[in-house]
Scaffold this motif. Structure first.
Motif, PDB file in Angstrom:
ATOM      1  N   GLY A 144       3.985   1.783  -8.315  1.00  0.00           N
ATOM      2  CA  GLY A 144       2.897   0.810  -8.371  1.00  0.00           C
ATOM      3  C   GLY A 144       1.542   1.445  -8.632  1.00  0.00           C
ATOM      4  N   SER A 145       1.523   2.526  -9.390  1.00  0.00           N
ATOM      5  CA  SER A 145       0.269   3.242  -9.700  1.00  0.00           C
ATOM      6  C   SER A 145      -0.455   3.713  -8.439  1.00  0.00           C
ATOM      7  CB  SER A 145      -0.696   2.375 -10.526  1.00  0.00           C
ATOM      8  OG  SER A 145      -0.050   1.900 -11.658  1.00  0.00           O
ATOM      9  N   THR A 146       0.298   3.869  -7.362  1.00  0.00           N
ATOM     10  CA  THR A 146      -0.324   4.329  -6.125  1.00  0.00           C
ATOM     11  C   THR A 146      -0.861   5.747  -6.290  1.00  0.00           C
ATOM     12  OG1 THR A 146       1.338   3.016  -5.016  1.00  0.00           O
ATOM     13  CG2 THR A 146       0.087   4.512  -3.634  1.00  0.00           C
ATOM     14  N   TRP A 147      -0.084   6.552  -6.996  1.00  0.00           N
ATOM     15  CA  TRP A 147      -0.507   7.934  -7.271  1.00  0.00           C
ATOM     16  C   TRP A 147      -0.495   8.129  -8.781  1.00  0.00           C
ATOM     17  CZ3 TRP A 147       3.504   6.834  -3.710  1.00  0.00           C
ATOM     18  CH2 TRP A 147       3.098   6.874  -2.373  1.00  0.00           C
ATOM     19  N   PRO A 148      -1.584   7.752  -9.449  1.00  0.00           N
ATOM     20  CA  PRO A 148      -1.567   7.781 -10.921  1.00  0.00           C
ATOM     21  C   PRO A 148      -1.421   9.206 -11.459  1.00  0.00           C
ATOM     22  CG  PRO A 148      -3.749   7.163 -10.093  1.00  0.00           C
ATOM     23  CD  PRO A 148      -2.857   7.292  -8.907  1.00  0.00           C
ATOM     24  N   TYR A 155      -2.997  -4.057   1.685  1.00  0.00           N
ATOM     25  CA  TYR A 155      -1.608  -3.720   1.351  1.00  0.00           C
ATOM     26  C   TYR A 155      -0.702  -4.935   1.565  1.00  0.00           C
ATOM     27  CZ  TYR A 155      -3.177   1.163   1.995  1.00  0.00           C
ATOM     28  OH  TYR A 155      -3.829   2.361   1.937  1.00  0.00           O
ATOM     29  N   GLU A 178       5.259  -0.791   1.391  1.00  0.00           N
ATOM     30  CA  GLU A 178       5.607  -0.929   2.812  1.00  0.00           C
ATOM     31  C   GLU A 178       5.395   0.390   3.555  1.00  0.00           C
ATOM     32  OE1 GLU A 178       8.591  -4.676   3.217  1.00  0.00           O
ATOM     33  OE2 GLU A 178       9.496  -2.810   2.567  1.00  0.00           O
ATOM     34  N   LEU A 236       3.018   2.430   2.928  1.00  0.00           N
ATOM     35  CA  LEU A 236       1.574   2.471   3.187  1.00  0.00           C
ATOM     36  C   LEU A 236       1.236   1.622   4.414  1.00  0.00           C
ATOM     37  CD1 LEU A 236       0.262   2.058  -0.482  1.00  0.00           C
ATOM     38  CD2 LEU A 236       0.388   4.168   0.856  1.00  0.00           C
ATOM     39  N   SER A 260      -4.695   5.314  -5.924  1.00  0.00           N
ATOM     40  CA  SER A 260      -5.477   4.210  -6.493  1.00  0.00           C
ATOM     41  C   SER A 260      -4.596   2.983  -6.587  1.00  0.00           C
ATOM     42  CB  SER A 260      -5.992   4.632  -7.858  1.00  0.00           C
ATOM     43  OG  SER A 260      -5.419   3.890  -8.884  1.00  0.00           O
ATOM     44  N   LEU A 261      -5.009   1.946  -5.897  1.00  0.00           N
ATOM     45  CA  LEU A 261      -4.198   0.732  -5.866  1.00  0.00           C
ATOM     46  C   LEU A 261      -5.001  -0.422  -6.434  1.00  0.00           C
ATOM     47  CD1 LEU A 261      -2.591   0.857  -2.338  1.00  0.00           C
ATOM     48  CD2 LEU A 261      -1.425   0.911  -4.516  1.00  0.00           C
ATOM     49  N   LEU A 305      -0.864  -7.230  -1.263  1.00  0.00           N
ATOM     50  CA  LEU A 305      -0.063  -6.681  -2.364  1.00  0.00           C
ATOM     51  C   LEU A 305       1.418  -6.973  -2.141  1.00  0.00           C
ATOM     52  CD1 LEU A 305      -1.436  -3.084  -3.003  1.00  0.00           C
ATOM     53  CD2 LEU A 305      -1.074  -4.842  -4.713  1.00  0.00           C
ATOM     54  N   PRO A 326      -4.870  -7.073  -5.070  1.00  0.00           N
ATOM     55  CA  PRO A 326      -5.303  -8.398  -5.516  1.00  0.00           C
ATOM     56  C   PRO A 326      -6.441  -8.908  -4.637  1.00  0.00           C
ATOM     57  CG  PRO A 326      -3.193  -8.544  -4.375  1.00  0.00           C
ATOM     58  CD  PRO A 326      -3.520  -7.085  -4.493  1.00  0.00           C
ATOM     59  N   TRP A 353       8.661  -0.180  -5.801  1.00  0.00           N
ATOM     60  CA  TRP A 353       7.242  -0.401  -5.516  1.00  0.00           C
ATOM     61  C   TRP A 353       7.054  -1.069  -4.157  1.00  0.00           C
ATOM     62  CZ3 TRP A 353       2.568  -0.015  -4.659  1.00  0.00           C
ATOM     63  CH2 TRP A 353       1.680  -1.074  -4.586  1.00  0.00           C
TER      64      TRP A 353
END
Lengths: 203, 255
Positions: free
Chosen positions: A30-34, A127, A152, A154, B2-3, A130, B6, A147
């Motif tokens: 989920g792009s948590t750690w890009p 979170y 979860e 987090l 980076s999240l 999300l 929404p 994801w």
């Protein structure tokens, strides 16, 4: 090491090129750690140097493809089978901050705790939104399920922090109450003996 | 890290009056040397569409706040205003009627009546309020259907799981036109996943226009709320706000 093994895990599903690996890594988490593409290619060349992946021709659009080697598969299996090491925890800024705040002059440790609790609970609210969004659409594929597990994690991690803060606060209150009910401390034992000695001499 | 979080739902209505308003609420037990201040001047407004979680250590006044908000106990000072009515101005009968009409409770131990089925439990407060049995049962089944619980409509509480009982209790709390739900540790006796399903349902009812106040010591469940209020020693010491709710505060909508 997680990027290295993450890429190996994605490559086990078939040959892939760099930016494709980046996209797939990010949709799993989920792009948590890009990741940037540079990191992906640097990691790929190290994996290639170590014999864990090999270049495997090009696709129709001319992207250089990489595939996992047998040694890479062995490495990947070992990664899944080995627990993540918790015996040498990374430095935790919050734990250090609270440790330093105990008895620090001019610092209201309960205010420090509450400011952090506010921030942590707020992050949990984010979170949770999300997660609710993700659950609302019923996870349909493995990327979405993966994801959900990450978000979860987090939430659980933030929850552990919030609970620990509650615990710190109640422990500090108990200690303060205990200190308040203790009799006034006399002079330290050594000092008392010295005083007694002196008075005996005087007599 | 980076999240892309929404944005929260639109902030609660700023033009409508709050469904629940607590003004400088105090509650004192005992007198003289034995005097205990359970609440020390709490002001809080809860609007339609909003779920507010109340957190705080044991003895901080969470449960007192909830019992006063629902008119189950009498404040020592200040006001409780439910849908525009100051409950201290209502007589005993008037208060009972307001409670039946406007307020739903959800307790940790569900409090369903064992001799009644799920549908009958939900219908009962409506029947007590003068709605015909037929209409009340029809409403109850509709409420269960809306919550995907129709298959347990004819089950007795001892034939339901804890999670099902709590969902029935939420349906009962919000049947009819009741717009205020007060929940005291609604997930207390449930496992993590079932507790979450109950929370999701409560969240959903608030999204549909109810106002909710939930007391919980579980940060994971509090995180489902729009706003988390922290109590300590009978006072609100802090609260998290959803983006956009600041305007509400500026308007004096909450403490």
């Amino acid at each position: 090491m997680s990027i290295r093994h993450g890429l190996l895990a994605l490559l086990e599903r078939g040959p892939r090129y760099g930016s494709q690996l980046r996209t797939e890594f990010e949709s799993r988490t989920g792009s948590t750690w890009p990741l940037n593409v540079g990191q992906v290619y640097t990691t790929l060349s190290r994996l290639e140097r170590d014999g864990l992946v090999a270049q495997d021709g090009e696709d129709d659009q001319g992207h250089a493809l990489y595939s996992i080697s047998d040694a890479g598969r062995t490495e990947l299996r070992a990664w899944f089978e080995t627990p993540v090491d918790r015996t040498n925890p990374p430095r935790d800024e919050l734990a250090i901050k609270l440790a330093m705040a105990v008895g620090a002059p001019g610092v209201d440790i309960r205010a420090v705790i509450q400011a952090q609790r506010h921030h942590t609970v707020k992050a949990m609210q984010d979170y949770t939104r999300l997660k609710a969004q993700s659950l609302g659409q019923a996870p349909a594929n493995r990327d979405e399920v993966a994801w959900l597990l990450v978000v979860e994690q987090l939430i659980f991690q933030a929850e552990a922090e919030a609970r620990w803060l509650d615990h710190c606060e109640s422990r500090l209150i108990r200690l303060a109450e205990a200190a308040a009910t203790e009799p006034e401390p006399g002079p330290p034992p050594g000092a008392a003996a010295r005083t007694a000695g002196r008075s005996r001499t005087r007599r | 890290m980076s999240l892309h979080v929404p944005s929260p739902a639109a902030p609660p209505l700023t033009v409508d009056a709050p469904v629940l308003e607590l003004r400088s609420l105090t509650r004192t037990h005992g007198t003289g040397i034995a005097e205990v201040h359970a609440l020390r001047g709490i002001s809080l407004s809860v609007y339609a569409g909003e779920l507010v979680a109340v957190m705080g250590p044991s003895g901080s006044g969470k449960s007192t706040l909830l019992t006063l908000a629902g008119g189950l106990d009498t404040a020592s000072g200040g006001q409780v205003i439910i849908e525009g009515q100051d409950i201290s101005t209502l007589g005993r009968k008037g208060l009972a009627a307001l409670r039946r009409r406007s307020v739903g409770y959800v307790f940790q131990d569900y409090n369903l009546i064992p001799a009644l089925t799920a549908a009958e439990n939900i219908a009962l407060p409506r029947e007590l309020d003068g709605v015909s049995v037929r209409k009340a049962r029809k409403e109850a089944r509709a409420a269960l259907e809306e919550m995907n619980l129709l298959e347990i409509a004819d089950r007795f509480p001892d034939e339901m799981s804890g999670g099902q009982q709590q969902r029935v209790a939420i349906a009962r709390a919000l049947v009819g036109d009741r717009r205020l739900v007060l929940a005291d540790e609604p997930t207390g006796a449930l496992d993590s996943e079932t507790g979450e399903a109950v929370l999701a349902l409560l969240r959903n009812r608030c999204d549909q226009g109810a106002a909710g106040v939930m007391v919980t010591h579980e940060p994971r469940y509090a995180a489902w709320a729009d706003r988390v209020v922290f109590l300590r020693d009978g006072s609100i010491v802090d609260q998290t706000l959803t983006a956009g709710a600041d305007s509400l505060l500026a308007a004096g909508g909450a403490e």
